[in-house]
Design an enzyme around this catalytic site. Structure first.
Site, PDB file in Angstrom:
ATOM      1  N   SER A   1      -9.495   1.436   2.815  1.00 49.56           N
ATOM      2  CA  SER A   1      -8.637   2.289   2.022  1.00 49.56           C
ATOM      3  C   SER A   1      -7.545   1.501   1.295  1.00 49.56           C
ATOM      4  O   SER A   1      -6.948   2.027   0.355  1.00 49.56           O
ATOM      5  CB  SER A   1      -7.978   3.347   2.911  1.00 49.56           C
ATOM      6  OG  SER A   1      -7.162   2.747   3.881  1.00 49.56           O
TER       7      SER A   1
ATOM      8  N   LYS B   1       0.855  -1.189   0.000  1.00 52.52           N
ATOM      9  CA  LYS B   1       0.000   0.000   0.000  1.00 52.52           C
ATOM     10  C   LYS B   1       0.889   1.237   0.000  1.00 52.52           C
ATOM     11  O   LYS B   1       1.896   1.274   0.716  1.00 52.52           O
ATOM     12  CB  LYS B   1      -0.892  -0.038   1.251  1.00 52.52           C
ATOM     13  CG  LYS B   1      -1.957   1.045   1.318  1.00 52.52           C
ATOM     14  CD  LYS B   1      -2.817   0.860   2.573  1.00 52.52           C
ATOM     15  CE  LYS B   1      -3.941   1.887   2.681  1.00 52.52           C
ATOM     16  NZ  LYS B   1      -4.790   1.633   3.878  1.00 52.52           N
TER      17      LYS B   1
ATOM     18  N   SER C   1      -9.881  -0.811   6.997  1.00 57.46           N
ATOM     19  CA  SER C   1      -9.234  -0.706   5.684  1.00 57.46           C
ATOM     20  C   SER C   1      -8.518  -1.963   5.241  1.00 57.46           C
ATOM     21  O   SER C   1      -8.167  -2.083   4.066  1.00 57.46           O
ATOM     22  CB  SER C   1      -8.220   0.444   5.699  1.00 57.46           C
ATOM     23  OG  SER C   1      -8.868   1.685   5.773  1.00 57.46           O
TER      24      SER C   1
END
Lengths: 493, 493
Positions: free
Chosen positions: A147, A73, A171
């Protein structure tokens, strides 16, 4: 298509039919296009080949993650590659990798690229990115979840074997559900956040997406390494009763009044089916009152924790608020309205809420809920971005506030082909039992497949045995059950 | 004069030479005058006689605190008696006693009255009270120490056998030093704060003043009872190595650069003598760097925790700020300048500071410091109330932030007759070893006396044996050493 699950790759390496360089070539082929907007930065071919070359000639058995590709990420540092947190104006290029990334690379894993996310990890849906809304691995009209959107889709699409996300309010779980993956939100502090752009630093956890629970456990075994430089780090503690491998156990199921599907009857069916599978695996369902957990979840968004998001980027935000994605700016600015006194008042409320919630552990080993109540299309989300995002966190927002570990497990598909899933959770340090149970629950799902690859899940008689217990965890080098009576549960706060 | 230490009272009750009613008559005689401004509310004669009467006819051996008189800081509720927190306009009369007071009464202890304090427990000196500056038990020109001023002087003057204080930044230790008492600041959460007016709720501890460490331990055994209604409560945990009863142990001594006596050479001598006594008791002195602890202490007063003091009385303060003592108002209002983001920033700093400080426990079992660097007269304090108060907290302010337990031990007297003392501290849950070592250290002080009573300390060969180990603590009913290897120290945060 070669499945990137660990067992398949390991077998191929062991048999000599695969080399890291050949794997990298396959990844380059698979990631040549990016229709789902998975990536913010793909590693250049030369960089990938260099990682592969560093493994050639080594014994595949000598490294726990030898030649296993992973995605990162883009709020987690990889040395020499920009970290953007999905905010181009915020980007910087770190000299060193995040502590956890470095551990994975040292264990033989190959970083593939940096993935798209809801800007500054603020969101649960995957549309809040100037790099484009990340699209669901099954139907690009649907949200990917966020996310950690790109990290989930990368694994689901077969671009990587696993990925790192971050999880403050869900997330690391919601995108797992929406892309047919296992998403493990470890005990807070087990995975270092050194080199991670904070969201809410007091609550953040680095999380793991994988095709199977056994793969997630293997990653955890490497990644959960105590980092003395991270003030929020906690050493891996032993777990108590291994309800994930026991012939019988008790699991909490929220009573009907607190279950929320926002009218999605398919989601409700998927949840009921998972409960039935848990029962078939020896679980005794115990009805529990989810309302204290839901009340805790409300604290997260009503209370001062959003000010942590502001604090994390304070100078940047003060200097260039216009650089933020509009919805992210609005949410971040909302943290400005709280005073120190308000903050302490909410910290007291949280202490009381945790006391109330923790009482449940006297009667159950873990709790199962849907991971998210339903899923939305990107168009729906963009039309009502705050409310629908909030809906997605119904079952996830309370987890980190309460210091619980959680594993999102695939639950099958709606009639329209969209995957959903369930989450099992337990107090901190019970990661291994959760992952063991996740493996069994996933294995019990009829026609279970891996991500969006279509590859059937191979059900192993002992799914988690690929990582010997005695090498699990750190810094003691063992991750073992505690002697009976040594587990703190009801008053662990 | 009958000494009110527990052994003397117990022996007198057991021999039949004393009854609770006779004790109450003696207390009424002793407390007829109040030259030191100890009391805010003395219990009326009828109330005292009623408590005594409830014990008559019972076997003294049947109750652990049978007929033991105690005083209560007036920010802790006693049913039917006003709680003022030294702010008359704030006063209310509670229907029920604080959880910890109730436990003590149920164990046979007799409440004598509510004691003077620095208003809202904000202060370390004892002058900040509209009920008058509390005067030192040895020389009324000197401060008593605070904020638990009256509770300390009540015990030193022989009005009570022990007393309850509260301790957020040193309020249970500084007054002990200034009045020749043992002051134990328990592990946070062991003594319930239900029914206590908060100072900094996230840091508050109810504390114990006693004539001897054994007496303090006996009180702790009753008072440390888990209160499920207190969100900050923690169950008593077992301790590790009992350095207080071991033939040899290691204790940290701050290096000279961080020792601060503000020019008081007598204070320095008293500290050096205590270090020598610890060595004579088998302790190996290990020089340590106190600077991380002092840096942590600075966080308390520079940071947002003062906003907790505002939050504790927010509505009252907003409505009637003029009702506060001027210096208390000024300090409380200073909490208004911090935002939520600031608060989290300081919570992160504290996490980092604790990590740094905790590293010391790898090399020592406990640390000894002066309890306070020096003592001031009331006139001095009133002339410079913020700075001199701050000086008094030099060695105490960091303790609760770092989640340590601490025991202030009498250290003898300056040439002018003012007592000072030392504090030994260790990580939370090490209360029993601290009290055991405090008993030995106190016993090793030449010509040790009890408070200001002039009664010599009787050195028992096994000072803490009056409370059997097997009945110490709760809720399990045992307070025992953990099996080797089960103590969390360096990374207990």
């Amino acid at each position: 298509m070669l499945s990137f699950d660990f067992n398949t790759l390991r077998a191929a390496y062991a048999a000599g039919g695969l080399t890291p360089t050949a794997l990298v070539e396959e990844i380059l082929r698979r990631t040549a296009e990016d229709p789902n907007k998975v990536w913010i930065h793909r590693l250049p071919e030369a960089a990938l080949r260099k990682y592969a070359a560093s493994l050639e000639g080594k014994d595949p058995a000598s490294l726990p993650l030898y030649g296993i590709p992973f995605a990162i990420k883009d709020n987690i540092d990889l040395a020499g590659v920009p970290t953007t947190a999905a905010c181009p104006a915020y980007a910087f290029t770190p000299d060193t990798s995040a502590f956890v990334v470095q551990k994975l690379i040292e264990a033989g894993a190959i970083p593939v690229g940096k993935t798209n996310l809801d800007q500054f990890a603020t969101g649960l849906n995957g549309t809040r990115s100037p790099y484009g809304a990340c699209r669901n691995a099954f139907d690009p009209a649907y949200v990917s979840g966020g996310s950690s959107s790109g990290s989930a889709v990368a694994v689901a699409k077969g671009y990587a074997s696993f990925s790192l996300g971050t999880d403050t309010a869900g997330s690391g779980r919601v995108p797992a559900a929406f892309n047919n993956l296992v998403g493990h939100k470890p005990s807070c502090g087990w995975l270092s956040t050194t080199g991670v752009v904070p969201a809410c630093r007091s609550l953040d956890a680095v999380s793991i997406f994988a095709l199977t629970a056994a793969d997630a456990e293997a990653v955890l075994a490497v990644a959960a390494s105590f980092d003395a430089a991270d003030p929020y780090a906690r050493a891996v503690e032993g777990y108590g009763f291994d309800f994930g491998r026991a012939p019988s156990f008790k699991f909490g199921v929220p009573r009907a009044a607190e279950l929320q599907f926002f009218g999605d009857t398919e989601s409700e069916r998927i949840f009921r089916d998972a409960v039935a599978r848990l029962e078939a695996l020896g679980g005794e369902a115990v009805e529990i009152d989810l309302s204290p957990f839901l009340a805790t979840a409300k604290l997260l968004y009503e209370g001062p924790w959003v000010a942590e998001r502001y604090q994390a980027i304070r100078e940047f935000f003060d200097a260039t608020p216009e650089a933020l994605f509009p919805v992210t700016r609005e949410i971040t600015a909302s943290g400005l309205r709280f005073s120190a006194a308000d903050t302490f008042a909410y910290l007291y409320k949280l202490k009381a809420a945790k006391r109330e919630c923790d009482a449940v552990w006297a009667s159950v080993d873990c709790i199962v809920t849907p991971t998210a109540p339903t899923i939305y299309t990107i168009a729906q989300m963009e039309a009502d971005p705050i409310k629908l995002n909030s809906n997605l966190g119904y079952y996830t927002n309370f987890m980190n506030l309460l210091d619980y570990a959680a594993t999102a497990v695939p639950g099958g598909f709606r009639k329209d082909g969209q995957p959903l899933g369930v989450t099992i959770f337990a107090p901190a340090a019970q990661d291994a039992p959760l992952l063991h149970l996740a493996a069994k629950l996933h294995g019990a799902l009829p026609q279970a497949t891996l991500g969006a690859t279509g590859v059937p899940l191979a059900v192993s008689p002992a799914p988690a045995r690929c990582v010997p217990c005695t090498t699990f965890g750190s810094p003691s080098g063992t991750f073992a059950a505690l002697p009976s009576g040594q587990v703190r549960v009801a008053v662990c706060g």
